[in-house]
Design an enzyme around this catalytic site. Structure first.
Site, PDB file in Angstrom:
ATOM      1  N   ASP A 200      -6.279  -8.262 -10.335  1.00  0.00           N
ATOM      2  CA  ASP A 200      -6.164  -6.918 -10.898  1.00  0.00           C
ATOM      3  C   ASP A 200      -7.045  -6.781 -12.148  1.00  0.00           C
ATOM      4  O   ASP A 200      -7.063  -7.686 -12.998  1.00  0.00           O
ATOM      5  CB  ASP A 200      -4.690  -6.689 -11.251  1.00  0.00           C
ATOM      6  CG  ASP A 200      -4.404  -5.288 -11.734  1.00  0.00           C
ATOM      7  OD1 ASP A 200      -4.596  -4.344 -10.948  1.00  0.00           O
ATOM      8  OD2 ASP A 200      -3.984  -5.131 -12.900  1.00  0.00           O
ATOM      9  N   GLU A 251     -10.793  -6.783  -8.740  1.00  0.00           N
ATOM     10  CA  GLU A 251     -10.808  -5.340  -8.974  1.00  0.00           C
ATOM     11  C   GLU A 251     -11.591  -5.106 -10.260  1.00  0.00           C
ATOM     12  O   GLU A 251     -11.206  -5.587 -11.322  1.00  0.00           O
ATOM     13  CB  GLU A 251      -9.382  -4.798  -9.131  1.00  0.00           C
ATOM     14  CG  GLU A 251      -9.379  -3.294  -9.345  1.00  0.00           C
ATOM     15  CD  GLU A 251      -8.086  -2.744  -9.925  1.00  0.00           C
ATOM     16  OE1 GLU A 251      -7.825  -1.552  -9.709  1.00  0.00           O
ATOM     17  OE2 GLU A 251      -7.349  -3.487 -10.602  1.00  0.00           O
TER      18      GLU A 251
END
Length: 551
Positions: A200, A251
């Protein structure tokens, strides 16, 4: 560049948001046993792996992206035994497991942060603390969810950094002890049979150590692709990712091609691949998300060309239209009405014809739409609720803001998976944690599987083609009509083969001139009942798409 691909280079990954996938207990929230229940469905679709968004212990301020314990499962979702069974059951069907790792920040409920509140604790250095006055933060950086990126802690008289919610405190990656702990987390899950990690906002882990004021913006230029980001990922890769054979996808928030060429280099020294989001900002006029705007398709094609050509033979792309943070693609770039089915198929065909690893988000494969919420009480997403309050405070009209949320909110993709036309779309026997889409009686898995011309079977065929046709894995990319706002036409070439993809992005019939398309072509895919066996001048129907292959 050609060699035997890694499994992920000709594979397709399916993203599951467990909270909204399948509830087996009647709690109204999905769980891990719900994922096990639908493995046969995913096997039928043909996906190679499933990526599960966080199911760890969490106060759920940001739907699980505020992790309070990286190695414990939130009881809402089940137990470690459930997880182990999921791994075993998935692997028996040839499906790998990818977990979401939220390593930029932890929940302020995490044991590390609770310890860090004591200035004398070694855990103090696990987070980013700076001096300031109660009303004067260390600098003017903004949180991604609104307001200052700094929160005052009165007892220790310092601020801590939170690039997201105040309950999500940023970790101090400069501290080797932090990196050592995060490596242990990766080892824990690798030991349980996990095959990959989605990292993330991982390009935000390194901050400019001076923490300067940002005179021109919100501070992001001082921590996006920060000074030591590549170094830290290289270390994680050397110590954990490569030794444990983990596929990794980063990401990347507001990143650049140049950085992703390094993060996802084919030499494999940092990550396997990267997600970037530039293509999902073509309906953000002037970069502003909270507006109503039509997508700029010329800009969309320019971005894909930039990334397809820039990453080719250098690094590896992740391909996606949808995830748990984005509205539904058929609502966004397609049609929700009479052309929903061809539009959903067209968008799939355009994306899956490209180089990279395609990701399918739950419900995308049946053409799920935005849910059409009409009240602010329908929403659960912290970002949406904060923005609504902030913009109302600035005097913006409530109806206008609700229309914007209905188009742009992250909750558009978080409504329950539509399994059937039964109660709560077959998602739960209880009260769902968030409302259902208003069209689940028409758009659901049961109906899709029963109709051999449904969106589902287009996705199934695209997944199979990726294994059969190596040109999809290795071919180059040329945009044949870069300036057309209504037609997307590209060609891929590899070892004397050519793939031609044409698509109508509009609701109107559009003429297409085939140009110099000599030779013998094979019709591979189309999204209407029939299509021309050879590329020739034609009128493309609304949202029509065709693939031809020349060997």
């Amino acid at each position: 560049m050609t060699h035997l691909p890694h499994w992920w280079q000709n594979g397709v990954i399916y993203q599951i948001y467990p909270k909204s996938f399948q509830d087996t207990t009647g709690s109204g929230t999905g769980d891990l046993r719900g994922v096990i229940q639908h493995l046969d469905y995913l096997h039928k679709l043909g996906v190679d792996a499933i990526w599960l968004t966080p199911f760890y212990v969490s106060p759920q301020v940001d739907n699980g992206y505020d992790v309070a314990n990286y190695t414990a499962i939130d009881p809402t979702y089940g137990t470690l035994d459930d997880f182990d069974e999921l791994v075993t059951q998935a692997k028996s069907r040839g499906i790998r497991i990818i977990l979401d790792m939220v390593f930029n920040h932890t929940s302020t409920q995490h044991a590390w942060f609770r310890e860090a509140l004591n200035k004398e604790s070694p855990y103090r250095q696990f987070y980013i603390w700076r001096d300031g006055e109660p009303e004067t933060p260390p600098n003017n950086w903004r949180s991604k969810f609104g307001g200052s990126a700094w929160r005052w802690h009165a007892e220790s008289e310092q601020y801590y950094l939170h690039l997201f919610a105040p309950e999500q405190a940023d970790l101090n990656w400069e501290n080797p002890a932090v990196r050592a702990e995060l490596k242990k987390v990766c080892e824990f899950w690798a030991d349980r049979g996990v095959d990959g990690l989605r990292l993330d906002v991982v390009n935000l882990i390194s901050k400019d150590p001076r923490f300067p004021e940002d005179l021109d913006g919100d501070g992001r230029r001082f921590y996006t692709d920060g000074p030591r980001a590549h170094e830290f990922l290289h270390e994680m890769n050397r110590d954990v990712f490569t030794p444990r054979g983990l596929m990794t996808v980063g990401e990347m928030s507001s990143t650049s091609l140049e950085h992703c060429q390094r993060y996802a280099a084919l030499t494999g020294s940092e990550l396997s691949m990267t997600f970037n989001f530039h293509h999902l900002k073509v309906d953000y006029p002037g970069g502003e998300k909270w507006t109503l705007a039509k997508p700029d398709f010329v800009a969309l094609k320019t971005l894909f060309r930039h990334w397809q050509q820039g990453m080719h033979n250098v690094a590896w792309n992740a391909l996606f239209w949808c995830n748990h943070d984005q509205p539904r693609i058929v609502s966004r770039f397609g049609d929700e009405g009479e052309y929903r089915v061809p539009a959903a198929k067209m968008l799939a065909m355009v994306l899956h014809g490209m180089q990279g690893t395609p990701y399918i988000y739950q419900g995308e494969e049946i053409g799920m739409t935005n849910p059409h919420f009409t009240r602010i009480t329908d929403y659960r997403d912290v970002e949406s609720l904060n923005m609504f309050a902030e913009l109302r405070n600035d005097g913006r009209d409530a109806d206008e803001l609700l229309a914007i949320l209905a188009s742009k909110s992250r909750d558009n993709s978080r409504t329950p998976m539509q399994w059937s036309n039964g109660d709560n779309a077959g998602f739960t026997a209880g009260e769902p944690w968030i409302g259902l889409g208003d069209n689940y009686q028409q758009i659901n898995v049961e109906a899709a599987l029963a109709d051999d011309s449904s969106v589902f079977y287009t996705y199934q065929k695209l997944i199979a083609l990726r294994k059969q046709e190596a040109i999809l894995t290795w071919g180059n990319y040329q945009d044949l009509l870069p300036n057309s706002p209504v037609l997307w036409c590209y060609r891929r070439e590899w070892k004397g083969q050519t793939l031609l993809v044409i698509a109508n992005l509009s609701r109107e019939i559009q003429p297409w001139q085939a140009g110099q398309m000599r030779g013998n072509w094979q019709l591979v895919m189309h999204n209407y009942e029939e299509a021309s066996p050879q590329p020739c001048a034609m009128n493309l129907r609304p949202f029509e798409a065709v693939w031809w292959l020349q060997k």
